[in-house]
Every structure is written in C-alpha cells, then in structure tokens.
Design a protein around this motif. Structure first.
Motif, mmCIF file in Angstrom:
data_model
loop_
_atom_site.group_PDB
_atom_site.id
_atom_site.type_symbol
_atom_site.label_atom_id
_atom_site.label_comp_id
_atom_site.label_asym_id
_atom_site.label_seq_id
_atom_site.Cartn_x
_atom_site.Cartn_y
_atom_site.Cartn_z
ATOM 1 N N GLY A 132 49.897 5.882 71.617
ATOM 2 C CA GLY A 132 49.049 6.168 70.464
ATOM 3 C C GLY A 132 48.844 7.640 70.185
ATOM 4 N N THR A 133 49.607 8.482 70.859
ATOM 5 C CA THR A 133 49.564 9.916 70.589
ATOM 6 C C THR A 133 50.910 10.333 69.981
ATOM 7 N N GLY A 134 51.034 11.615 69.693
ATOM 8 C CA GLY A 134 52.284 12.103 69.145
ATOM 9 C C GLY A 134 52.130 13.526 68.643
ATOM 10 N N THR A 135 53.067 13.969 67.834
ATOM 11 C CA THR A 135 53.033 15.323 67.299
ATOM 12 C C THR A 135 53.623 15.363 65.895
ATOM 13 N N PRO A 144 49.240 18.198 67.533
ATOM 14 C CA PRO A 144 48.982 16.894 68.165
ATOM 15 C C PRO A 144 48.351 15.888 67.198
ATOM 16 N N ILE A 145 48.680 14.624 67.403
ATOM 17 C CA ILE A 145 48.088 13.543 66.608
ATOM 18 C C ILE A 145 47.706 12.379 67.508
ATOM 19 N N GLN A 146 46.784 11.578 67.014
ATOM 20 C CA GLN A 146 46.556 10.229 67.528
ATOM 21 C C GLN A 146 46.822 9.291 66.355
ATOM 22 N N TRP A 147 47.342 8.103 66.627
ATOM 23 C CA TRP A 147 47.681 7.214 65.522
ATOM 24 C C TRP A 147 47.411 5.754 65.872
ATOM 25 N N SER A 148 47.215 4.957 64.815
ATOM 26 C CA SER A 148 47.055 3.507 64.958
ATOM 27 C C SER A 148 47.481 2.862 63.645
ATOM 28 N N LEU A 154 48.195 3.012 57.978
ATOM 29 C CA LEU A 154 48.410 3.891 59.119
ATOM 30 C C LEU A 154 47.306 4.940 59.161
ATOM 31 N N THR A 155 46.658 5.074 60.308
ATOM 32 C CA THR A 155 45.643 6.106 60.496
ATOM 33 C C THR A 155 46.199 7.172 61.432
ATOM 34 N N ILE A 156 46.195 8.403 60.951
ATOM 35 C CA ILE A 156 46.629 9.532 61.771
ATOM 36 C C ILE A 156 45.473 10.503 61.925
ATOM 37 N N THR A 177 40.748 12.902 60.389
ATOM 38 C CA THR A 177 41.343 11.571 60.217
ATOM 39 C C THR A 177 41.891 11.371 58.804
ATOM 40 N N PHE A 178 43.098 10.836 58.727
ATOM 41 C CA PHE A 178 43.733 10.519 57.448
ATOM 42 C C PHE A 178 44.240 9.083 57.490
ATOM 43 N N LYS A 179 44.013 8.358 56.382
ATOM 44 C CA LYS A 179 44.532 6.996 56.271
ATOM 45 C C LYS A 179 45.546 6.983 55.135
#
Length: 239
Positions: A132-135, A144-148, A154-156, A177-179
């Motif tokens: 659930g992480t990334g870049t 860095p990002i977290q995502w779901s 998609l929420t980043i 947070t961005f959707k």
C-alpha cells in the motif's frame, strides 16, 4: 427535325437530372437510416475520425470514466506516464462533436502545460507496492505515496520529498489525500479528475519535488473542463 431532336434531347437531360436527384435523395435517406441504426460506439468512431484534423497534436482518443471494480493486484507495479487523458462520463459525449472538439482542445492545452513543467513521457512514473505504499518519480525526485482502491476510486496520499525517519505520524512524512477515478487494463492505467483536482495533484507533486509552479499556467488548466459537463482530465500511464 432539328427542333424535334433538340426538344427530345432536352427532355432526356431533364429526366436524367430528375433520376440523378432522386437517386441522391434515396442514397441520403438510406445513409440517414443506417446512421440512426448504428451503435453509439460506431458513431463515436465517426465523430473522432471527423475531428482528427482539428489540431496537430497526434491522434485524439477520448476515454470513458471507469465504472468497473479495480483489483489491488492489477495496480501493483511500475507505471510510466505516457500522455494526458480526456475522459467523459458517458458514451453520449463521444458522439457529440462539440464535446469532442472541447476535449481535443483541452488535451492540447494540458499537454502544453505538462511539457512546460517537465511532466513528459519517460520522465514520470508511479510505483504501487503490495504493502500500500509507493512512489511518484518526477524531476528525478522520488515522492512517497500511500494508496488504496475501492471499486474504481483510487485514493493516493502524496507525501513530501524529504523522508523523515523521526516522524511520529508516519514513516513517510506528511500526506495530502487525493481521490481519483481509475481504469486499468493489462498495460494501461487511466487516472482522471475534475480539472481543479488534477491541478491540485500536479501542484502537490511540483511542490514536493522542490520546484516552483507557474500559477497562471495552472489556472489555465483548471478552467479547461469547467464549462463542459461530464468531462474529466487526467493522465494515461503504461507498464
């Protein structure tokens, strides 16, 4: 005798013209009936073909908003930015010449803006990891990002460029947070936003990479889709 031949020739020419006009009318009617019975996807292709010469920015292909469920596993991996995305809520907009023309103009302006900030193909990528992480890689900085993902939403959570191992709230620092709407295939990822939200997302990336943004250019992008109901702007990426 000559008069008779002239009159006869004139009558034949008139009848031929009438016959030609009637055949054209029949052809038009048949064409009209065929067009009415054609599917929306066929109409969309015709509309796109008719608009192919509106600008010199490659072939314009509008997308549709994602409505299907997107799995987490389909997102995991490295996605490279390819080009802007212009997305519509329904197929009806794909058959609307005015809507397609507005979309093509929006794509051109968005691409011009992205070129100015160095957001170009081969230089930007997003990595989604299994945990659930990334870049987001932009301007040689890994942000860095977290995502779901839930259905097609998609929420980043986008972090700052400086990682702080001493942060108490998160190992990856402070997030915004961005959707966004998400549509994915085996090799293509479409992320789409309302225009102002896309601008917020890009502004955050620029800021997190430590670069100054052009406020006037951002304002221009923000106004691109405001007057076109059901049109979204976004990014197309590929594996």
């Amino acid at each position: 005798m000559k008069k008779t031949l002239i009159i006869l020739a004139a009558m034949l020419a008139f009848n031929a013209a009438q016959s030609h006009a009637q055949s054209l009318l029949d052809l038009f009617k048949k064409s009209s009936n065929t067009e009415q019975s054609s599917s929306q996807s066929d109409a969309a292709q015709k509309a796109q073909s008719a608009l192919s010469g509106l600008s010199s920015v490659g072939d314009f292909v509008a997308g549709l908003l994602g409505k299907g469920k997107v799995s987490e596993t389909s997102l995991i991996g490295t996605w490279n930015y390819k080009q802007p995305a212009v997305v519509f809520e329904s197929e009806n907009m794909l058959t609307n010449v005015g809507g397609m023309a507005a979309g093509k103009a929006a794509e051109k302006k968005l691409q011009t803006y992205l070129d100015k900030i160095g957001f170009t193909a081969g230089k930007v990528k997003i990595v989604f990891k299994e945990d659930g992480t990334g870049t987001v890689t932009y301007s040689k900085k890994n942000i860095p990002i977290q995502w779901s993902i839930a259905d097609s939403d998609l929420t980043i959570k986008l972090g700052s460029s400086a990682l702080s191992k001493y942060s108490t709230s998160s190992k990856l620092g402070k997030y915004t947070t961005f959707k966004m709407n998400c549509k994915v295939s085996l090799t293509s990822l479409q992320l789409s936003f309302k225009a102002d939200k896309l601008v917020d997302f890009l502004s955050k990336i620029i800021s997190a990479a430590g670069k100054a943004s052009n406020s006037s250019a951002i304002s221009t992008v923000a106004g691109l889709a405001d007057k076109v109901d059901g049109m979204y702007l976004g990014l197309t990426l590929e594996k």
